[in-house]
Design an enzyme around this catalytic site. Structure first.
Site, PDB file in Angstrom:
ATOM      1  N   CYS A 133       0.826  -1.183   0.000  1.00 15.76           N
ATOM      2  CA  CYS A 133       0.000   0.000   0.000  1.00 15.76           C
ATOM      3  C   CYS A 133       0.868   1.243   0.000  1.00 15.76           C
ATOM      4  O   CYS A 133       2.092   1.172  -0.066  1.00 15.76           O
ATOM      5  CB  CYS A 133      -0.896   0.000   1.249  1.00 15.76           C
ATOM      6  SG  CYS A 133      -1.839  -1.527   1.475  1.00 15.76           S
TER       7      CYS A 133
ATOM      8  N   ARG B  76      -4.850   1.543  -0.455  1.00  7.87           N
ATOM      9  CA  ARG B  76      -4.705   0.099  -0.293  1.00  7.87           C
ATOM     10  C   ARG B  76      -4.575  -0.655  -1.603  1.00  7.87           C
ATOM     11  O   ARG B  76      -5.345  -0.427  -2.548  1.00  7.87           O
ATOM     12  CB  ARG B  76      -5.900  -0.469   0.480  1.00  7.87           C
ATOM     13  CG  ARG B  76      -5.727  -1.946   0.828  1.00  7.87           C
ATOM     14  CD  ARG B  76      -6.932  -2.522   1.524  1.00  7.87           C
ATOM     15  NE  ARG B  76      -6.681  -3.897   1.939  1.00  7.87           N
ATOM     16  CZ  ARG B  76      -7.608  -4.820   2.133  1.00  7.87           C
ATOM     17  NH1 ARG B  76      -8.889  -4.514   1.969  1.00  7.87           N
ATOM     18  NH2 ARG B  76      -7.281  -6.045   2.497  1.00  7.87           N
ATOM     19  N   LEU B  77      -3.578  -1.543  -1.644  1.00  8.85           N
ATOM     20  CA  LEU B  77      -3.505  -2.615  -2.627  1.00  8.85           C
ATOM     21  C   LEU B  77      -3.873  -3.881  -1.874  1.00  8.85           C
ATOM     22  O   LEU B  77      -3.115  -4.370  -1.038  1.00  8.85           O
ATOM     23  CB  LEU B  77      -2.105  -2.737  -3.219  1.00  8.85           C
ATOM     24  CG  LEU B  77      -1.875  -3.912  -4.178  1.00  8.85           C
ATOM     25  CD1 LEU B  77      -2.744  -3.778  -5.419  1.00  8.85           C
ATOM     26  CD2 LEU B  77      -0.408  -4.017  -4.574  1.00  8.85           C
ATOM     27  N   ALA B  78      -5.069  -4.402  -2.118  1.00 11.66           N
ATOM     28  CA  ALA B  78      -5.588  -5.517  -1.337  1.00 11.66           C
ATOM     29  C   ALA B  78      -4.915  -6.822  -1.750  1.00 11.66           C
ATOM     30  O   ALA B  78      -4.978  -7.221  -2.910  1.00 11.66           O
ATOM     31  CB  ALA B  78      -7.100  -5.621  -1.519  1.00 11.66           C
ATOM     32  N   VAL B  79      -4.275  -7.485  -0.778  1.00 13.09           N
ATOM     33  CA  VAL B  79      -3.562  -8.733  -1.041  1.00 13.09           C
ATOM     34  C   VAL B  79      -4.019  -9.841  -0.095  1.00 13.09           C
ATOM     35  O   VAL B  79      -4.181 -10.988  -0.501  1.00 13.09           O
ATOM     36  CB  VAL B  79      -2.035  -8.516  -0.910  1.00 13.09           C
ATOM     37  CG1 VAL B  79      -1.278  -9.836  -1.000  1.00 13.09           C
ATOM     38  CG2 VAL B  79      -1.536  -7.566  -2.000  1.00 13.09           C
TER      39      VAL B  79
ATOM     40  N   GLY C 208       2.961  -3.203   3.341  1.00 18.24           N
ATOM     41  CA  GLY C 208       3.871  -4.342   3.338  1.00 18.24           C
ATOM     42  C   GLY C 208       3.174  -5.649   3.640  1.00 18.24           C
ATOM     43  O   GLY C 208       1.955  -5.763   3.563  1.00 18.24           O
ATOM     44  N   GLU C 209       3.983  -6.618   3.982  1.00 21.42           N
ATOM     45  CA  GLU C 209       3.495  -7.950   4.328  1.00 21.42           C
ATOM     46  C   GLU C 209       4.303  -8.474   5.507  1.00 21.42           C
ATOM     47  O   GLU C 209       5.539  -8.407   5.494  1.00 21.42           O
ATOM     48  CB  GLU C 209       3.651  -8.929   3.156  1.00 21.42           C
ATOM     49  CG  GLU C 209       2.995  -8.503   1.854  1.00 21.42           C
ATOM     50  CD  GLU C 209       1.480  -8.444   1.922  1.00 21.42           C
ATOM     51  OE1 GLU C 209       0.905  -9.060   2.855  1.00 21.42           O
ATOM     52  OE2 GLU C 209       0.881  -7.782   1.065  1.00 21.42           O
TER      53      GLU C 209
ATOM     54  N   SER D  23      10.723 -11.955  -6.878  1.00 25.48           N
ATOM     55  CA  SER D  23      11.870 -11.456  -7.617  1.00 25.48           C
ATOM     56  C   SER D  23      13.156 -11.778  -6.866  1.00 25.48           C
ATOM     57  O   SER D  23      13.141 -11.961  -5.646  1.00 25.48           O
ATOM     58  CB  SER D  23      11.734  -9.934  -7.828  1.00 25.48           C
ATOM     59  OG  SER D  23      12.728  -9.447  -8.701  1.00 25.48           O
ATOM     60  N   GLY D  24      14.277 -11.824  -7.588  1.00 28.92           N
ATOM     61  CA  GLY D  24      15.518 -12.375  -7.043  1.00 28.92           C
ATOM     62  C   GLY D  24      16.493 -11.379  -6.448  1.00 28.92           C
ATOM     63  O   GLY D  24      17.650 -11.740  -6.190  1.00 28.92           O
TER      64      GLY D  24
END
Length: 657
Positions: free
Chosen positions: A2, A52-55, A81-82, A411-412
């Protein structure tokens, strides 16, 4: 993922119309980071905004989120974040008597604060930037994750007022903040090193990784809650290999939890291929299969049929979805050099077929990379000129394409810095150099005929460049960084001449001064499109373990990243496993360089162009000469064009001596 913003003020009432309008303007700038919903929470001395980006927990995870006890508000949170261990923390908190009304990790973070106070941050595993207001203490906490994956900025606009935001653009939307940059800010911008806490703009600060900032009536105080620690590595090589593998499996399993489609960003290199293979295995095991599915392979090189969902851990039977980037005529135009040894696409196809991903090649046209609107959008995502040109623009366009199918991607980033993947980890000249190794590598580029490096100042006014003293600035930052490096108290004497001593320094420099530049790019370009990117190699427990692993284990057998190769050897096709390090691809179409020269000429000819006064006319004439090699023009021209767009669009005031 978000966008967060807000402010606290102890000398005014923030519930008024002017103050609410300022909060709304700041929050609106975060729409790109959070396209799904908007929220605000306002009290007399604290105002919090959220996009918000809902995840996770789509219906229940709205923000800002508060916890109340009757009519009393206990805490309020705006969070980006997460937290990957939120399920374990939830069980622990429930055992302590906490009751939850949502399934979101946001509520877990709130309850963790109520249970453990400010030390709650030590319990979080994830990527996050958060602002938590405690009404009873009248205190705001700003917290950033240990590695600095998620951004968080703040600035003071008075003795009793502090603003914060995920990105500078939100702070600049406040009427009390002006877009000014001093000579020191310009030095930081052009130094090709990330100084912890430095935000380039005058008066702004970035919360340093692993730190929290306390804002109260008594002022602002920053505290560290995590740092890398040095200790003797206890394990032999086989144990170290198996431990790295076990940790990666656990990390990837945690980070593939989402209530939305998730995919992998695949380059065909060791790092992204390992993550894709681990995700496929984890997905297959979750589906009850135990082995990766090989349905939906794109191994024949054709584009996969677009689907409405990507890798979703709750969609048993679906193949992991993967995406790679390439350019029109890239196979025709590709010329190997010291860095780009070969083309990605054969390795991408080999890994996609081996693992069985549902793969899509995103092919970018030269015209799109030359589009001024795309350049402006990439710069807008950063709020700063990067001078990286197509390196940023192609990432932005790739993420736009990915976002049409997936909301979250793996992603790496971090693997090269952690395991020693770059060539300058292994070149005696760059190892011995009394500077940041990637700066020493610039001399190696020049010897190899690769031309300029990013942020080349060769087209800028020599008097300006001399006054900035960039070599002196970088040397000061280098000495500061070396002074931080933790070394174990080894049973044998260690010193500057000891290989392990120096390689530990180089590893630390990359993790704290180089990796943050890559994380900034990945966050800004992805979140500009509403795509959340997770970086499993940046798990702080993995970094702590590998940081203390001896260099001779990381490179056993004389090969770069041999520790990581051994840990994932059974997952990858041999060609991918043995592939040398290859960086993110750049376009090699000569039309692109010609367009740069044309744009540079336009700036040089326009006396009203904001960057015109910063140019070295003689150097520009040389750059525009058709006989000047393209590699001697590209990065210098990219910087001039970015500076011009930035100065124009942001109205930046350069406060130079």
């Amino acid at each position: 993922m978000c966008g967060i913003t807000g402010w606290v003020a102890y000398d005014r009432d923030l519930t008024g119309g002017v103050e609410r309008a300022a909060l709304a303007a700041m929050t609106a700038t975060m729409r790109c980071r959070g396209p799904d919903a908007e929220g605000e929470w306002v009290s007399p001395h604290a105002a919090l905004g959220h996009r918000r980006l809902a995840v996770i927990d789509i219906p229940g995870g709205g923000q800002p989120m508060s916890v109340t006890d009757g009519d009393r508000t206990l805490a309020v949170l705006t969070y980006s974040g997460e937290v990957y261990n939120h399920r374990e923390l939830r069980r622990e908190l429930e055992a302590r008597g906490h009751r939850f009304r949502t399934a979101s990790d946001t509520e877990v973070v709130l309850r963790a604060y109520l249970a453990w106070g400010e030390r709650f941050v030590t319990r979080l595993n994830g990527m996050y930037a958060l602002a938590l207001w405690d009404p009873s203490a009248q205190q705001l906490l700003l917290v950033r994750d240990r590695i600095g994956i998620k951004p968080l900025y703040y600035c003071r606009t008075g003795a009793a007022t502090v603003l914060f935001a995920s990105e500078p653009k939100a702070l600049l939307a406040h009427p009390a903040v002006a877009p000014a940059v001093t000579a020191d800010g310009l030095r930081e911008l052009l130094s090709l090193v990330k100084t912890p806490g430095h935000a380039v703009y005058a008066g702004m600060r970035e919360v340093r990784p692993g730190h929290l900032v306390k804002v109260g009536r008594a002022g602002v105080r920053e505290e560290r809650y995590w740092a890398l620690h040095a200790r003797e590595h206890p394990d032999d090589l086989p144990t170290t290999v198996s431990t790295v593998r076990r940790m990666l499996e656990h990390i990837v399993t945690r980070q593939t939890v989402a209530d939305v489609p998730l995919c992998s960003l695949l380059s065909g290199g060791l790092d992204s291929s390992a993550l894709t293979a681990l995700a496929a295995r984890s997905h297959a095991e979750a589906a009850g299969d135990g082995t990766p599915s090989h349905q939906g392979s794109a191994g024949d090189g054709t584009r996969s049929r677009p689907r409405s969902a990507g890798f979703h851990p709750r969609s048993a039977g679906d193949a992991v979805r993967s995406f790679s980037v390439t350019f029109d005529h890239h196979e025709r135009d590709f010329v190997p050099d010291l860095l780009h040894v070969d083309s990605d696409q054969p390795y991408v196809r080999a890994l996609a077929e081996h693992v069985g991903t549902d793969h899509t090649d995103v092919t970018l046209a030269t015209a799109g990379l030359m589009d001024q609107d795309h350049r402006r959008a990439a710069l807008r995502a950063r709020d700063l000129p990067s001078g990286l040109g197509d390196f940023d623009i192609s990432a932005l366009l790739l993420f736009r394409a990915v976002r049409a199918h997936s909301t979250v991607a793996l992603s790496g980033e971090g693997a090269d810095e952690l395991f020693g993947g770059y060539f300058w980890f292994h070149d005696p000249r760059t190892i011995r150099a009394d500077t940041f190794p990637w700066h020493a590598a610039i001399g190696v580029y020049a010897e190899a005929g690769l031309g300029d490096a990013p942020l080349s100042t060769r087209l800028l006014d020599p008097a300006l460049v001399t006054s900035l003293d960039l070599p002196g600035y970088r040397h000061e930052r280098y000495r500061e960084a070396l002074a931080e490096v933790p070394h174990p108290q080894a049973p044998r004497p260690q010193g500057v001449g000891d290989p392990e001593h120096r390689m530990r320094e180089i590893g630390y420099l990359h993790l704290t001064r180089f990796l943050p530049m890559l994380l900034d790019r990945k966050d800004r370009m992805s979140m500009a499109t509403g795509l959340e990117v997770r970086v499993p190699f940046c798990d702080h427990e993995l970094i702590q373990y590998v940081y203390n692993t001896p260099w001779n284990m990381k490179t056993f057998g004389g090969r770069e990243k041999s520790l990581l190769r051994a840990a994932v050897a059974d997952l990858l096709p041999e060609a991918v496993l043995k592939r040398p390090k290859n960086p993110y691809p750049t376009i090699q179409d000569p039309h692109y360089t010609r367009s740069l020269r044309a744009a540079l000429a336009a700036v040089a000819d326009d006396t009203a162009a904001p960057a015109h006064a910063l140019l070295n006319p003689a150097a520009v004439r040389t750059a525009l000469d058709a006989g000047t090699p393209a590699q001697d023009v590209r990065y210098a021209a990219e910087l001039v064009l970015d500076l011009n767009t930035w100065l124009h669009d942001y109205g930046v005031r350069l406060e130079l001596p």
